[in-house]
Design an enzyme around this catalytic site. Structure first.
Site, PDB file in Angstrom:
ATOM      1  N   ARG A 185       3.576  -4.328  -3.653  1.00 11.74           N
ATOM      2  CA  ARG A 185       4.659  -4.944  -2.873  1.00 11.74           C
ATOM      3  C   ARG A 185       4.575  -6.459  -3.019  1.00 11.74           C
ATOM      4  O   ARG A 185       3.603  -7.072  -2.577  1.00 11.74           O
ATOM      5  CB  ARG A 185       4.558  -4.559  -1.392  1.00 11.74           C
ATOM      6  CG  ARG A 185       4.650  -3.058  -1.123  1.00 11.74           C
ATOM      7  CD  ARG A 185       6.068  -2.533  -1.248  1.00 11.74           C
ATOM      8  NE  ARG A 185       6.125  -1.085  -1.241  1.00 11.74           N
ATOM      9  CZ  ARG A 185       6.278  -0.333  -0.151  1.00 11.74           C
ATOM     10  NH1 ARG A 185       6.381  -0.915   1.034  1.00 11.74           N
ATOM     11  NH2 ARG A 185       6.346   0.987  -0.236  1.00 11.74           N
TER      12      ARG A 185
ATOM     13  N   GLU B 279       5.553  -8.961  -1.432  1.00  8.21           N
ATOM     14  CA  GLU B 279       5.984  -9.574  -0.173  1.00  8.21           C
ATOM     15  C   GLU B 279       5.054 -10.733   0.153  1.00  8.21           C
ATOM     16  O   GLU B 279       3.843 -10.560   0.174  1.00  8.21           O
ATOM     17  CB  GLU B 279       5.944  -8.557   0.965  1.00  8.21           C
ATOM     18  CG  GLU B 279       6.900  -7.391   0.796  1.00  8.21           C
ATOM     19  CD  GLU B 279       6.776  -6.407   1.965  1.00  8.21           C
ATOM     20  OE1 GLU B 279       7.143  -6.787   3.097  1.00  8.21           O
ATOM     21  OE2 GLU B 279       6.306  -5.283   1.740  1.00  8.21           O
TER      22      GLU B 279
ATOM     23  N   ARG C 237      -4.326   1.052   6.110  1.00  7.38           N
ATOM     24  CA  ARG C 237      -3.879   0.939   7.509  1.00  7.38           C
ATOM     25  C   ARG C 237      -4.423   2.082   8.354  1.00  7.38           C
ATOM     26  O   ARG C 237      -4.818   1.883   9.495  1.00  7.38           O
ATOM     27  CB  ARG C 237      -2.347   0.923   7.584  1.00  7.38           C
ATOM     28  CG  ARG C 237      -1.736  -0.421   7.271  1.00  7.38           C
ATOM     29  CD  ARG C 237      -0.283  -0.458   7.709  1.00  7.38           C
ATOM     30  NE  ARG C 237       0.402  -1.598   7.143  1.00  7.38           N
ATOM     31  CZ  ARG C 237       1.688  -1.869   7.321  1.00  7.38           C
ATOM     32  NH1 ARG C 237       2.434  -1.048   8.054  1.00  7.38           N
ATOM     33  NH2 ARG C 237       2.247  -2.933   6.778  1.00  7.38           N
TER      34      ARG C 237
ATOM     35  N   ARG D 235      -1.872  -7.042   8.432  1.00  2.00           N
ATOM     36  CA  ARG D 235      -1.678  -5.653   7.985  1.00  2.00           C
ATOM     37  C   ARG D 235      -0.960  -5.518   6.643  1.00  2.00           C
ATOM     38  O   ARG D 235      -0.665  -4.410   6.221  1.00  2.00           O
ATOM     39  CB  ARG D 235      -0.921  -4.875   9.048  1.00  2.00           C
ATOM     40  CG  ARG D 235       0.506  -5.353   9.303  1.00  2.00           C
ATOM     41  CD  ARG D 235       1.177  -4.449  10.310  1.00  2.00           C
ATOM     42  NE  ARG D 235       2.604  -4.700  10.424  1.00  2.00           N
ATOM     43  CZ  ARG D 235       3.430  -3.928  11.111  1.00  2.00           C
ATOM     44  NH1 ARG D 235       2.977  -2.858  11.721  1.00  2.00           N
ATOM     45  NH2 ARG D 235       4.708  -4.220  11.189  1.00  2.00           N
ATOM     46  N   HIS D 236      -0.676  -6.639   5.969  1.00  2.00           N
ATOM     47  CA  HIS D 236       0.044  -6.577   4.699  1.00  2.00           C
ATOM     48  C   HIS D 236      -0.868  -6.893   3.514  1.00  2.00           C
ATOM     49  O   HIS D 236      -1.667  -7.823   3.567  1.00  2.00           O
ATOM     50  CB  HIS D 236       1.234  -7.550   4.694  1.00  2.00           C
ATOM     51  CG  HIS D 236       2.407  -7.067   5.482  1.00  2.00           C
ATOM     52  ND1 HIS D 236       2.601  -7.410   6.798  1.00  2.00           N
ATOM     53  CD2 HIS D 236       3.435  -6.238   5.142  1.00  2.00           C
ATOM     54  CE1 HIS D 236       3.714  -6.836   7.245  1.00  2.00           C
ATOM     55  NE2 HIS D 236       4.224  -6.113   6.273  1.00  2.00           N
TER      56      HIS D 236
ATOM     57  N   GLU E 295       2.833   0.917  12.407  1.00  2.00           N
ATOM     58  CA  GLU E 295       3.365   1.915  11.481  1.00  2.00           C
ATOM     59  C   GLU E 295       2.376   2.212  10.357  1.00  2.00           C
ATOM     60  O   GLU E 295       1.818   1.295   9.753  1.00  2.00           O
ATOM     61  CB  GLU E 295       4.681   1.401  10.873  1.00  2.00           C
ATOM     62  CG  GLU E 295       5.298   2.314   9.842  1.00  2.00           C
ATOM     63  CD  GLU E 295       5.761   1.559   8.600  1.00  2.00           C
ATOM     64  OE1 GLU E 295       5.491   2.056   7.497  1.00  2.00           O
ATOM     65  OE2 GLU E 295       6.354   0.485   8.740  1.00  2.00           O
TER      66      GLU E 295
ATOM     67  N   SER F 116       6.192   5.749   6.547  1.00  2.00           N
ATOM     68  CA  SER F 116       7.649   5.670   6.593  1.00  2.00           C
ATOM     69  C   SER F 116       8.180   6.809   5.740  1.00  2.00           C
ATOM     70  O   SER F 116       7.714   7.022   4.619  1.00  2.00           O
ATOM     71  CB  SER F 116       8.116   4.320   6.041  1.00  2.00           C
ATOM     72  OG  SER F 116       9.513   4.202   6.192  1.00  2.00           O
TER      73      SER F 116
END
Length: 450
Positions: free
Chosen positions: A222, A224, A424, A230-231, A373, A376
């Site tokens: 990812r 991002e 996670r 948490r990323h 989360e 998903s």
């Protein structure tokens, strides 16, 4: 013919036996004609004594006290066992360590207590990650990654028992998996390709190919620029996809039960690891219900509004609101694990099936642990016509996903699935505060080494 005994297997039953062990020097302390050494093997250790006497000379004690440095790899062999205390006959150094370590393991496992004023050293996160090989030797890290291995093992065991087939999917792909811009572009001969954000499209193709139930464990990328607790830019995805007969809740229930079986397995098999981590990071035991609590998105919004949060019906949950919802659910239902169903269609990817009753909603769901989360998922659109419409609505170049859409043109069963973040799950099950603690060699926007 020499047999080496694992330190964790040294019990009272072996008292007075002559045994051979091999481990690292964890601490060393000389006192008069004696030298006390703590030997460590992964998260287990035992104290050893070298004392002047029938089996050890003054020179041997001096050698043990001054010449054997901390973290020598692996340093010890041939030891006499006396009531869970080792008295040395012989010592052989197998591999030398440099005299100055970048961090001390005792400092690295010390709990970071707020307001602590005794001046005892702790090790910050960057120092740990810059010297990850040393940090991974701590009893806490050893326990974390043994438990994480157990999550993968339980995931695989449970799904194979349920009739799933493990697959491997491409990580170099021609179009963004999720239809967004957060992808890493790589040079691919005379053109460009992308690192897969998810095995999503290929899991679905396997369902179209009549595999019915599939799962995979592999890296997910990812792009991002999120520097949060948490990323990560690369993490391990535990992915599930499954055809269903009548309703997508068949899949939701199967995924939820898989996670519950993992939680149960961790409780049964990994108590030693859980207790080891809790010594440094105290945490309440993870709670879950059977069957798993399932709330609709509108119920969650109502709970948040009742708590004073202003948000729209079709607005996605922010991270603070997710955490608050987790606390509200824990207070009301006494569970750390729950499902949120029927997300607004506007906040989900292009391949998500709209709710046939309310077109503003979707047949999609997230799963949460301790208010964050970890999965998903959704029912996928299996009609090529509707999939084309939704892709156009999201502004996706149809030519780039032609092979994906074409896979539904020859008959596709209704299906659903989801993707779980391994790091996670580990972090939240153990109640840790940063996903980098559960990524062996983490990758984030600021870290590409070691």
């Amino acid at each position: 013919d020499r047999v080496l005994i694992r330190i964790k297997d040294l019990t009272v039953e072996k008292a007075d036996e002559v045994v051979w062990v091999r481990g690292r020097i964890h601490t060393s302390r000389a006192k008069g004609k004696q030298c006390f050494l703590v030997l460590r093997q992964q998260q287990f250790n035992i104290q050893a004594l070298v004392a002047v006497g029938q089996h050890a000379s003054k020179q041997m004690v001096k050698f043990a006290a001054k010449n054997i440095l901390l973290e020598i790899t692996p340093p010890f062999e041939l030891i006499l066992m006396l009531f869970l205390f080792l008295s040395q006959f012989q010592i052989y150094v197998i591999s030398l360590a440099e005299p100055r370590l970048p961090l001390q393991l005792d400092d690295a496992v010390r709990p970071e207590v707020e307001g602590e004023e005794d001046g005892r050293a702790t090790v910050n996160q960057d120092t740990r990650l810059d010297n990850r090989v040393i940090d991974l030797r701590t009893s806490t890290s050893q326990a974390i990654f043994c438990l994480q291995s157990g999550i993968c093992q339980l995931f695989r065991e449970t799904l194979i028992r349920k009739g799933f087939v493990e697959i491997q999917t491409p990580k170099i792909i021609s179009a963004a998996s999720e239809g967004g811009a957060n992808v890493f572009t790589v040079s691919y001969f005379k053109s460009s390709a992308y690192l897969a954000q998810s095995p999503q499209l290929y899991k679905q193709m396997c369902i179209c190919a009549d595999f019915e139930k599939v799962f995979c464990i592999g890296p997910v990328f990812r792009a991002e620029d999120s520097n949060t607790h948490r990323h990560l830019t690369e993490f391990v995805g535990l992915d599930i996809e499954m055809a269903f007969n009548y309703h997508y809740h068949e899949v939701v229930d199967e995924i939820a039960d898989t996670l519950v079986q993992i939680f149960k397995g961790l409780q049964e098999r990994f108590q030693t690891e859980i207790q080891t981590v809790n010594k440094q990071f105290p945490c309440e035991p993870f709670k879950f219900l059977e069957p798993t609590l399932r709330l609709e998105y509108c119920e969650a919004v109502a709970m948040l509004r009742e708590a004073g949060i202003e948000m729209g019906d079709e607005e996605d949950l922010s991270t603070p609101n997710e955490k608050l919802l987790g606390r509200l659910v824990k207070e009301k239902y006494d569970t750390d694990f729950y499902i949120l169903d029927k997300y607004p269609l506007a906040v989900r990817p292009f391949y998500t099936m709209p709710d046939p009753v309310n077109p503003k909603n979707s047949n999609s769901y997230d799963m949460f642990m301790r208010g964050e989360e970890i999965l998903s998922g959704a029912q996928r659109i299996h009609s090529p016509q509707l999939l084309t419409e939704r892709a156009q609505h999201h502004g996706i170049d149809l030519e780039k996903i032609k092979a994906y859409i074409d896979s539904f043109r020859f008959g596709a069963p209704p299906h659903a699935g989801g993707g779980i973040g391994l790091e996670r799950v580990t972090m939240l099950y153990l109640g840790l505060h940063n996903v980098r603690q559960t990524s062996m060699f983490p990758r984030d926007p600021k870290r590409l080494t070691p």
